[in-house]
Scaffold this motif. Structure first.
Motif, short mmCIF file in Angstrom:
data_model
loop_
_atom_site.label_atom_id
_atom_site.label_comp_id
_atom_site.label_asym_id
_atom_site.label_seq_id
_atom_site.Cartn_x
_atom_site.Cartn_y
_atom_site.Cartn_z
N ALA A 1 0.83 -1.21 0.00
CA ALA A 1 0.00 0.00 0.00
C ALA A 1 0.86 1.26 0.00
O ALA A 1 0.59 2.21 -0.75
CB ALA A 1 -0.94 -0.01 1.21
N VAL A 2 1.90 1.27 0.82
CA VAL A 2 2.79 2.44 0.85
C VAL A 2 3.50 2.60 -0.49
O VAL A 2 3.68 3.72 -0.99
CB VAL A 2 3.81 2.30 2.00
N GLY A 3 3.90 1.48 -1.09
CA GLY A 3 4.55 1.55 -2.39
C GLY A 3 3.64 2.15 -3.46
O GLY A 3 4.07 3.00 -4.25
N HIS A 4 2.39 1.71 -3.49
CA HIS A 4 1.44 2.25 -4.47
C HIS A 4 1.12 3.72 -4.17
O HIS A 4 0.99 4.52 -5.10
CB HIS A 4 0.14 1.45 -4.46
N TRP A 5 1.00 4.05 -2.90
CA TRP A 5 0.63 5.42 -2.54
C TRP A 5 1.74 6.41 -2.94
O TRP A 5 1.45 7.54 -3.33
CB TRP A 5 0.36 5.51 -1.04
N ASN A 6 2.99 5.99 -2.84
CA ASN A 6 4.11 6.89 -3.15
C ASN A 6 4.57 6.79 -4.60
O ASN A 6 5.50 7.50 -4.99
CB ASN A 6 5.28 6.59 -2.22
N ALA A 7 3.98 5.90 -5.38
CA ALA A 7 4.46 5.66 -6.75
C ALA A 7 4.20 6.86 -7.65
O ALA A 7 3.10 7.41 -7.66
CB ALA A 7 3.78 4.41 -7.32
N PHE A 8 5.22 7.26 -8.37
CA PHE A 8 5.06 8.32 -9.37
C PHE A 8 5.92 8.08 -10.61
O PHE A 8 5.65 8.64 -11.68
CB PHE A 8 5.43 9.68 -8.77
N PHE A 9 6.95 7.22 -10.50
CA PHE A 9 7.87 7.05 -11.62
C PHE A 9 7.18 6.39 -12.81
O PHE A 9 7.33 6.83 -13.96
CB PHE A 9 9.08 6.21 -11.18
N ASN A 10 6.41 5.33 -12.56
CA ASN A 10 5.67 4.69 -13.65
C ASN A 10 4.67 5.64 -14.29
O ASN A 10 4.44 5.61 -15.50
CB ASN A 10 4.95 3.44 -13.14
N ALA A 11 4.06 6.49 -13.46
CA ALA A 11 3.12 7.46 -14.01
C ALA A 11 3.83 8.46 -14.93
O ALA A 11 3.29 8.86 -15.96
CB ALA A 11 2.43 8.21 -12.86
N MET A 12 5.04 8.85 -14.57
CA MET A 12 5.81 9.76 -15.41
C MET A 12 6.13 9.13 -16.76
O MET A 12 6.14 9.80 -17.80
CB MET A 12 7.12 10.15 -14.71
N LEU A 13 6.37 7.81 -16.76
CA LEU A 13 6.78 7.13 -17.99
C LEU A 13 5.60 6.76 -18.88
O LEU A 13 5.68 6.89 -20.11
CB LEU A 13 7.56 5.86 -17.64
N TYR A 14 4.51 6.30 -18.25
CA TYR A 14 3.46 5.64 -19.02
C TYR A 14 2.15 6.41 -19.10
O TYR A 14 1.25 5.99 -19.83
CB TYR A 14 3.18 4.25 -18.43
N LEU A 15 2.01 7.49 -18.35
CA LEU A 15 0.77 8.25 -18.37
C LEU A 15 1.01 9.64 -18.95
O LEU A 15 1.91 10.36 -18.52
CB LEU A 15 0.19 8.40 -16.95
N SER A 16 0.21 9.99 -19.93
CA SER A 16 0.25 11.33 -20.50
C SER A 16 -1.07 12.07 -20.30
O SER A 16 -1.12 13.29 -20.47
CB SER A 16 0.58 11.27 -21.99
N ASP A 17 -2.11 11.35 -19.95
CA ASP A 17 -3.41 11.94 -19.68
C ASP A 17 -3.44 12.43 -18.23
O ASP A 17 -3.35 11.64 -17.29
CB ASP A 17 -4.51 10.91 -19.91
N LYS A 18 -3.54 13.73 -18.04
CA LYS A 18 -3.50 14.31 -16.70
C LYS A 18 -4.66 13.83 -15.84
O LYS A 18 -4.56 13.83 -14.60
CB LYS A 18 -3.51 15.83 -16.79
N ASN A 19 -5.74 13.43 -16.44
CA ASN A 19 -6.88 12.93 -15.67
C ASN A 19 -6.58 11.61 -14.97
O ASN A 19 -7.32 11.21 -14.07
CB ASN A 19 -8.10 12.75 -16.57
N LYS A 20 -5.51 10.94 -15.38
CA LYS A 20 -5.14 9.66 -14.76
C LYS A 20 -3.92 9.79 -13.86
O LYS A 20 -3.45 8.80 -13.32
CB LYS A 20 -4.88 8.61 -15.85
N PHE A 21 -3.40 11.01 -13.69
CA PHE A 21 -2.22 11.21 -12.85
C PHE A 21 -2.53 10.86 -11.40
O PHE A 21 -3.59 11.22 -10.88
CB PHE A 21 -1.77 12.66 -12.91
N PRO A 22 -1.61 10.17 -10.71
CA PRO A 22 -1.78 9.95 -9.27
C PRO A 22 -1.45 11.22 -8.50
O PRO A 22 -0.87 12.18 -9.04
CB PRO A 22 -0.76 8.84 -8.96
N LEU A 23 -1.79 11.22 -7.23
CA LEU A 23 -1.57 12.40 -6.40
C LEU A 23 -0.10 12.77 -6.33
O LEU A 23 0.26 13.96 -6.33
CB LEU A 23 -2.12 12.15 -4.99
N GLN A 24 0.78 11.78 -6.27
CA GLN A 24 2.21 12.07 -6.11
C GLN A 24 2.76 12.81 -7.32
O GLN A 24 3.70 13.60 -7.19
CB GLN A 24 2.98 10.77 -5.89
N LEU A 25 2.21 12.57 -8.49
CA LEU A 25 2.68 13.27 -9.68
C LEU A 25 2.18 14.72 -9.67
O LEU A 25 2.91 15.64 -10.08
CB LEU A 25 2.19 12.56 -10.95
N ILE A 26 0.95 14.92 -9.19
CA ILE A 26 0.45 16.28 -9.02
C ILE A 26 1.29 17.01 -7.98
O ILE A 26 1.67 18.18 -8.15
CB ILE A 26 -1.03 16.27 -8.59
#
Length: 294
Positions: free
Chosen positions: A204-229
Motif C-alpha cells: 500500500a505504501v509503495g502504491h501510494w508513493n508511486a510516481f515514476f511509472n506514471a511519469m513514464l506511461y501516463l500522459s493523460d492528466k486525468n489519470k495522474f496519481p496524487l504524487q505526480l500532481i
C-alpha cells in the motif's frame, strides 16, 4: 532481579540519549510540515515559525480542496492503491504458498528463477515497448500490472509459511480430506495475519508513493496519481488555477505556493498514517520473522 553493572548503566544512559536524539530528528520535520501547513506562509518564508503554528491560516487547505487536479489525483491514487494492493496480496499468497510446500516438485528451481529477476531485468526501454505493445499506456493497469508482485515479499511470506506453520497441520488437514485451496483459505491464511498485515502495508505504501511509472506511461492528466500532481507543485511550481496570476503580486503568489506545498504534504500522508496504527500489532510480529527459532 538482575543487578546491572556500572558498564550496563552507562550503556543504557548513552543508548537512551542517542534514541531520544534520533527520535527528535525524525519527529521535528513531521511536526514542522504540519505546523507550517496551518501557519501564515509569510511567517514560514521569513523563518519566524520554528515548531508551533504562527498565524493560523487555513487558506492553503481551502485552495487544495477547491482544486480539481488534486482531488482527481487523490481519487486516482486511492483506486491504484486499493486495486493494486489487492492484486499484489493475492499474487504473493498464490506464489508463496506452493513454494513453501516441501512436496512441491521443482520449487527450488522456480525460486531461483524468481530471485534471478531481482538482480537482472530487461531494462527501461524494452519494458516500455512491452507495455506499449500490450496496450496498457494511459490505462489504470499500467500502474498495477507491471508491479503486480514483489519477489522480496514472496520470499518473506514463504519464509513465514515454512517457519511459523507446522507441517503437521498440512498432514492433519490432508487426512481430513481438505484440498490445497481449503488448507490455504481455512488454515494457513487465518494463522498468517502478521505477515499479511506486513505485506499489505509494504504494498500500500509503495502504491501510494508511486510516481515514476506514471511519469513514464501516463500522459493523460486525468489519470495522474496524487504524487505526480504533488511533484508538479513541489518541483516545477505548476499551481494551475490555485494562484490567480493576473491579480496577485509575485510575492503573494510565492506565499500561496509555499503554503500549498506544506498542506498537500499533510493531505497526501494522512491515509498512510491512519493505516499504520491498525496494522501495528501485526507489523511488529511480522518483522520478527525468522528472528527466533526453536
Amino acid at each position: 532481579m538482575l543487578v546491572e553493572s556500572r558498564g550496563d548503566r552507562i550503556f543504557n544512559v548513552i543508548n537512551h540519549f542517542l534514541l531520544i536524539i534520533i527520535t527528535l530528528i525524525v519527529i521535528y520535520p513531521l511536526v514542522f510540515v504540519l505546523s507550517a501547513s496551518f501557519s501564515d506562509p509569510q511567517a514560514v518564508l521569513r523563518g519566524e515559525m520554528f515548531l508551533w503554528p504562527k498565524g493560523i491560516n487555513l487558506h492553503s487547505y481551502e485552495k487544495i480542496f477547491q482544486n480539481k487536479d488534486i482531488l482527481r489525483g487523490y481519487s486516482n491514487t486511492l483506486i491504484y492503491t486499493l486495486v493494486g494492493t489487492l492484486i499484489n496480496l493475492v499474487m504473493t499468497i498464490l506464489a508463496a504458498y506452493p513454494l513453501s510446500r516441501k512436496d512441491f516438485i521443482g520449487r527450488n528451481a522456480i525460486m531461483a528463477l524468481f530471485v534471478f529477476t531481482m538482480f537482472f531485468s530487461g531494462g527501461l526501454i524494452p519494458t516500455y515497448m512491452l507495455i506499449k505493445n500490450l496496450g496498457m499506456l494511459n490505462t489504470l493497469w499500467v500502474m498495477i500490472i507491471p508491479n503486480a508482485v514483489s519477489i522480496w515479499n514472496i520470499i518473506i511470506m514463504r519464509t513465514f509459511f515454512q517457519q511459523s506453520i507446522p507441517n503437521e497441520l498440512h498432514e492433519a488437514a490432508t487426512i481430513d480430506g481438505c484440498s490445497n485451496i481449503q488448507i490455504l483459505t481455512r488454515i494457513i491464511l487465518p494463522l498468517s495475519m502478521p505477515i499479511i498485515a506486513v505485506t499489505i502495508l509494504f504494498y500500500a505504501v509503495g502504491h501510494w508513493n508511486a510516481f515514476f511509472n506514471a511519469m513514464l506511461y501516463l500522459s493523460d492528466k486525468n489519470k495522474f496519481p496524487l504524487q505526480l500532481i504533488l511533484r508538479e507543485i513541489l518541483i516545477q511550481g505548476q499551481t494551475n488555477d490555485m494562484v490567480k496570476m493576473s491579480t496577485e503580486s509575485a510575492i503573494k503568489q510565492q506565499r500561496e505556493v509555499e503554503g500549498i506545498k506544506y498542506a498537500v504534504l499533510v493531505v497526501a500522508n494522512i491515509p498512510v498514517l491512519m493505516l499504520y496504527p491498525f496494522l501495528q500489532r501485526y507489523f511488529v510480529k511480522g518483522v520478527m520473522i525468522g528472528a527466533i527459532k526453536g
